[in-house]
Design a protein around this motif. Structure first.
Motif, mmCIF file in Angstrom:
data_model
loop_
_atom_site.group_PDB
_atom_site.id
_atom_site.type_symbol
_atom_site.label_atom_id
_atom_site.label_comp_id
_atom_site.label_asym_id
_atom_site.label_seq_id
_atom_site.Cartn_x
_atom_site.Cartn_y
_atom_site.Cartn_z
ATOM 1 N N ASP A 14 0.820 -1.211 0.000
ATOM 2 C CA ASP A 14 0.000 0.000 0.000
ATOM 3 C C ASP A 14 0.854 1.260 0.000
ATOM 4 O O ASP A 14 0.438 2.309 -0.508
ATOM 5 N N SER A 15 2.041 1.171 0.583
ATOM 6 C CA SER A 15 2.951 2.309 0.565
ATOM 7 C C SER A 15 3.417 2.591 -0.860
ATOM 8 O O SER A 15 3.462 3.746 -1.296
ATOM 9 N N LEU A 16 3.735 1.534 -1.597
ATOM 10 C CA LEU A 16 4.137 1.699 -2.997
ATOM 11 C C LEU A 16 2.972 2.225 -3.835
ATOM 12 O O LEU A 16 3.140 3.096 -4.690
ATOM 13 N N THR A 19 2.395 6.018 -3.228
ATOM 14 C CA THR A 19 3.358 6.904 -3.894
ATOM 15 C C THR A 19 3.104 6.961 -5.396
ATOM 16 O O THR A 19 3.275 8.015 -6.016
ATOM 17 N N THR A 20 2.674 5.858 -5.979
ATOM 18 C CA THR A 20 2.351 5.869 -7.410
ATOM 19 C C THR A 20 1.203 6.822 -7.692
ATOM 20 O O THR A 20 1.237 7.608 -8.651
ATOM 21 N N ILE A 21 0.175 6.772 -6.833
ATOM 22 C CA ILE A 21 -0.963 7.681 -6.990
ATOM 23 C C ILE A 21 -0.505 9.132 -6.875
ATOM 24 O O ILE A 21 -0.938 10.003 -7.641
ATOM 25 N N LEU A 64 13.894 9.915 -7.971
ATOM 26 C CA LEU A 64 13.729 9.224 -6.692
ATOM 27 C C LEU A 64 14.938 8.359 -6.361
ATOM 28 O O LEU A 64 15.268 8.159 -5.193
ATOM 29 N N LEU A 65 15.589 7.829 -7.382
ATOM 30 C CA LEU A 65 16.749 6.970 -7.147
ATOM 31 C C LEU A 65 17.970 7.771 -6.714
ATOM 32 O O LEU A 65 18.956 7.195 -6.259
ATOM 33 N N HIS A 66 17.904 9.086 -6.853
ATOM 34 C CA HIS A 66 19.030 9.947 -6.468
ATOM 35 C C HIS A 66 18.786 10.654 -5.141
ATOM 36 O O HIS A 66 19.595 11.474 -4.721
ATOM 37 N N VAL A 68 9.103 10.331 -0.911
ATOM 38 C CA VAL A 68 8.698 10.353 -2.312
ATOM 39 C C VAL A 68 7.611 11.401 -2.528
ATOM 40 O O VAL A 68 7.620 12.139 -3.521
ATOM 41 N N LYS A 69 6.669 11.490 -1.587
ATOM 42 C CA LYS A 69 5.600 12.475 -1.738
ATOM 43 C C LYS A 69 6.141 13.900 -1.679
ATOM 44 O O LYS A 69 5.676 14.782 -2.414
#
Length: 767
Positions: free
Chosen positions: A20-22, A25-27, A42-44, A74-75
């Motif tokens: 649900d966390s993933l 963040t996608t939403i 995000l990878l940086h 991420v948000k």
């Protein structure tokens, strides 16, 4: 999107984190319309060749190249990397009066600010203004004041070390120590308590200590929402057998079970158990609880002495490193158990259980958040926690220590750089020596006192370097009145918020670069530094193109503001903008701990500002760790309110929802607490619902019980049956900030008591 249609209450059975966390963040990435090409951003995040997260201040493992997923990080990045923009055309369509009708969530969703704007009273709109004209307007107002102390300069915790240092230098050369900052509203109690006990107002641990602790006590924190990467450390500690205790009125989801997105087996197995013991004090009961544990530790030691057993106290540490133990022990022995139990709201058997966990531990870390810092007796509570840790020598050795977990990414670094309304004389002496001027010596105004000064007309210019002052502060209607009483308000921001709409006679919105964006100056891309909760200083660079060509960095805005106001005869402000390494050289001249700043911060992971207390050097008047005696106060505002209203009196705590960071609201859900599509909810024990004559699902109005005759109300809150101690309520801020009286503050620190507000409920007319 019709959020009212989706509004519901539904208990969340899953662990924190997980799939649900993933999904969440996608939403968020889709909602913010973040271009797919920027997903690599995000990878940086928190990497050696990337940028520092603009969110929380939890440290990274030496800024290594291992990607560590963090939902709210991420948000925060998505909110900054959004493709949505607002400029002059947006404000041409909307008056300020119209925008004031929108929710804080809606204001945030409009996107990034793209150009400098000035308020035009005739049209009730913000209109474009040239940067030079904006700085000239600021300078004109500041120069017109008959006293520099009639201006106040707020700083948010997202501000870099470089900007903060330049900003404080500008303001002190201007002539004031009026530095309200976000620390005043959150961790000021830690900053005022710890210097009196251990000599330094910072953590005595580093991240490595969590690998060596056998016991971790977590006071007043909700890591899953406020600093999710902390859960990975707690998960690792729990899996290797460390005992983790949560001390919190709410049984927060992330301290129960956590499924780490970095560990696929967690996603399949239902996650890892984090806490093995939950202690649930009543709101405002932390001091009494900690004092009760300390009293019980002393009793167990007395029993050991009487029986010839092994001592519970670390007598060697007490003899060599501590002062004031005898007075403290005498106070503990004289304290009443019935009083401690009643004040804490914790039964004796739970105090005993917590004490047994503590004394069994050989290496104990105590962490805490705002659940410990936002009460009237917060300074005393943190000093009591220091006392407790000193009893067994749990300060200044591997795997043990004190850990105040700060909120925003650089709230601690800002204070180190001199954003402080009560600066030390040593710091001011060094500024005087390096820059050949006499800095102001009198204490300045903090956040609460700035509001009071604006209300009574003593402060007429307000400059906000980041943040959302109007909504982050207490007593919201009075704060609004205070800001509107100013001749000029200036907000330096990335996105629209309510502080832009609650403005002075003249008002400016100055849009700035975000942490994720490339800050290109004459000598090339510039990096900035921050100091995390555990005193690590590291450098980071943005990687995204700026949201607009008209954006200036916070450092550039500060330098130009200073140049316009003071000129550059004494300090060549504009030259610092060309190369931020020059600012770091200036910092090194003033702060000895930053010697060779540029060389040290260039090393992978940066460097540690080792507090003296970590090395068992005590910067206190006695030269030792100081036990401090604080009495259990009985004549409190809550006690007086209860005497008037009996068991109708409830105590309210304000908190973030999961989809929120400080006053920034990412969405209207709080899935860990089972709240969806809404924010005007009131968490309450089912017995209190029945006792007060209500039913779950009804709407109630909340009013504060205070002595000043001012009506404080927040209306239309949905009663939600929740596992919270009887007599206690939970609700979100900023919606309930209007209920916090301006003069309801912690002793010594002057922090608003956002976690202990005496209130009454009545059925809403809308029910």
């Amino acid at each position: 999107m019709d959020h009212k249609r989706k509004a519901r209450i539904a208990p969340y059975p899953q662990p924190a984190g997980g799939l649900d966390s993933l999904k969440s963040t996608t939403i968020t990435l889709l909602k913010e319309k973040v271009p797919g090409s920027r997903y690599k951003t995000l990878l940086h995040q928190n990497q050696p060749d990337g940028f520092d997260c603009p969110g929380c201040a939890w440290p990274d493992r030496e800024h290594t190249s291992t990607f560590e997923f963090c939902e709210n990080g991420v948000k925060a990045v998505a909110a900054e990397a959004t493709s949505k923009r607002i400029g002059a055309d947006f404000f041409a369509r909307h008056t300020v009066t119209e925008l004031l009708q929108q929710s804080d969530y809606a204001l945030e969703q409009h996107g990034r600010l793209t150009e400098p704007l000035a308020y035009d009273a005739a049209s009730d709109r913000y209109l474009p203004i040239r940067w030079d004209d904006a700085f000239a307007l600021i300078a004109r107002h500041l120069k017109a004041l008959d006293d520099p102390n009639r201006a106040s300069f707020y700083v948010s915790g997202r501000t870099s070390n470089e900007t903060a240092f330049l900003f404080q230098l500008f303001v002190r050369l201007y002539g004031t120590n009026n530095f309200p900052d976000c620390s005043n509203l959150c961790h000021e109690s830690s900053s005022r308590a710890l210097p009196q006990t251990v000599g330094v107002g910072k953590a005595t641990v580093v991240l490595d200590d969590f690998e060596h602790a056998d016991t971790i006590m977590v006071f007043g924190q909700n890591p899953a929402t406020n600093h999710p990467r902390m859960l990975n450390e707690l998960r690792a500690a729990a899996k290797r057998g460390a005992t983790i205790v949560s001390i919190n009125p709410l049984k927060e989801k992330g301290l129960d079970r956590f499924a780490s997105p970095q560990h696929p087996m967690d996603l399949l197995s239902g996650g890892a158990e984090i806490s093995s013991l939950f202690i649930r004090p009543t709101l405002g009961g932390d001091f009494a609880l900690i004092k009760g544990v300390a009293k019980r530790v002393l009793e167990l030691d007395d029993e050991a002495v009487a029986s010839g057993g092994e001592r519970v106290l670390d007598v060697d540490f007490l003899a060599e490193h501590c002062s004031g133990f005898d007075d403290f022990a005498a106070d503990l022995r004289g304290e009443s158990w019935p009083d401690l139990i009643a004040a804490s709201g914790v039964p004796f058997q739970d105090i005993e259980a917590l004490t047994r966990v503590y004394v069994k531990g050989k290496a104990v870390i105590s962490t805490w958040g705002m659940g410990l810092t936002q009460h009237r007796d917060s300074v005393a509570a943190i000093q009591m926690l220091s006392n407790l840790m000193m009893l067994r020598g749990n300060i200044g050795r591997r795997g043990a220590g004190l850990c105040p977990v700060r909120g925003h990414s650089n709230v601690q670094g800002d204070r180190t750089m001199g954003i402080e309304d009560k600066p030390s004389q040593a710091f001011l002496d060094r500024l005087a020596q390096v820059y050949d001027f006499e800095p102001p010596r009198q204490h300045g105004l903090d956040a609460v006192d700035t509001i009071k000064a604006m209300l009574d007309g003593r402060v007429k210019v307000f400059v906000g370097l980041g943040g959302n002052f109007a909504m982050a502060t207490p007593d919201t209607p009075r704060t609004f009145e205070a800001l509107r009483n100013c001749a000029l308000t200036v907000q330096i921001s990335t996105k629209l918020n309510r502080s832009h709409l609650i403005h002075g006679q003249d008002a400016l919105i100055l849009p700035t670069l975000g942490r994720t964006e490339i800050d290109l100056q004459q000598t090339g891309p510039q990096g900035v530094t921050v100091e995390d909760s555990m005193c690590m200083v590291h450098l980071s660079y943005g990687i995204n193109p700026p949201a607009s060509r008209q954006l200036l960095s916070e450092t550039d805005i500060t330098a130009r503001m200073a140049h316009a106001t003071l000129g550059s005869d004494k300090v060549d402000w504009l030259s610092y903008v060309n190369d931020y390494a020059r600012i770091r050289d200036e910092i090194a001249k003033v702060l000895d701990a930053f010697r060779d700043f540029n060389a040290r911060v260039a090393q992978p992971g940066g460097f540690h500002l080792t507090p003296a207390s970590r090395e068992r050097r005590w910067l206190t008047p006695s030269g030792k760790a100081q036990f401090i005696v604080n009495a259990l106060e009985k004549d409190t505002p809550i006690a007086r309110a209860r005497a008037l209203h009996g068991d109708k009196l409830m105590v309210l705590m304000t908190a973030r929802s999961h989809d929120q960071y400080n006053t920034t609201i990412y969405a209207l859900d709080d899935r860990y607490r089972g709240v969806y599509g809404q924010r005007r909810v009131l968490l309450i024990h089912r017995d209190d619902i029945a006792r007060l004559g209500f039913a779950a699902g009804e709407r109630v109005d909340i009013s504060t019980v205070w002595h000043d005759g001012i009506e404080r109300r927040a209306d239309g809150f949905l009663l939600v049956e929740y596992d919270i101690p009887r007599g206690c309520l939970g609700a979100y801020f900023p919606e309930t900030n209007p209920l916090i009286p301006l003069d309801s503050v912690a002793d010594i620190s002057n922090t608003p008591t956002s976690k202990s507000v005496p209130v009454l409920l009545r059925r809403s007319a809308a029910s």
